[in-house]
Motif scaffolding. Sequence first.
Motif: not given
Length: 228
Positions: A88-99, A180-184, A198-208
């Motif tokens: 669910r997290f990844e679905t929302t995250f990548f949708n936000m990234l697309g937006l 919107h960047l702040y919301r991500i 923490f490392d997983e959060r850092y990895a998602y932030a790195g994708n952004l």
Amino acid sequence: MNHLSLEKIAFRCLYWIILPVGGLAFLFYLYIVLGFISDQRPIMELIQSNKDMLTIILSGGTFLGVLGTIIYQINTYKSTKKTNALQRFETTFFNMLGLQQQITTELKSPNKDIEEQGRALFEYLYKDYYIKGKLIDEPYIDNNGIVYGDDSLISILWRDRLDGYRKSNLPSVFDHYFRHLYRIIKFIDNPKHDFLTFDERYAYAGNLRGTLSKYELVWLYYNCLAGP
């Protein structure tokens, strides 16, 4: 006050039940063996004469089996719960990234005469922007003699520092972008997502971070310095 998880409670119950049940089983074994040696009585006769003790031991063994099954189900539930939450997290995250990319693509200049749009607008407003027909103030000239736009962000910062950024209308072009960047970022750092390390959060932030251009990072840097 700290609350024990179901898994820890189950393990503690298992620990305190194994000891007495195991001890009783061992004593019963000694009793049968010693009775057989001393009395020369058949082992089945000794077992028949101690049915209650045997029943207790077998019941304890059955309970241990049930408890082991419960612990296995708890571990399976926790693993399934994390997997579903992560999906669910990844679905929302990548949708936000697309937006976010859509917002970037639809950016337009405040000056209708300017053709630059989208991601190219970050570089143009930072380096080359100027208002036609306006009196020239004092544009920024770097060490190589390159003259930057009189109304560009770099010239504004050179003349008035961060106060110039705060007073300028240029940042308002990117208001929706920054919000919107702040919301991500807030979504990634949400404490409710306790299934993320923490490392997983850092990895998602790195994708952004990987989706941002050099000039987007420049604008983001000054936006953070200037504050709300």
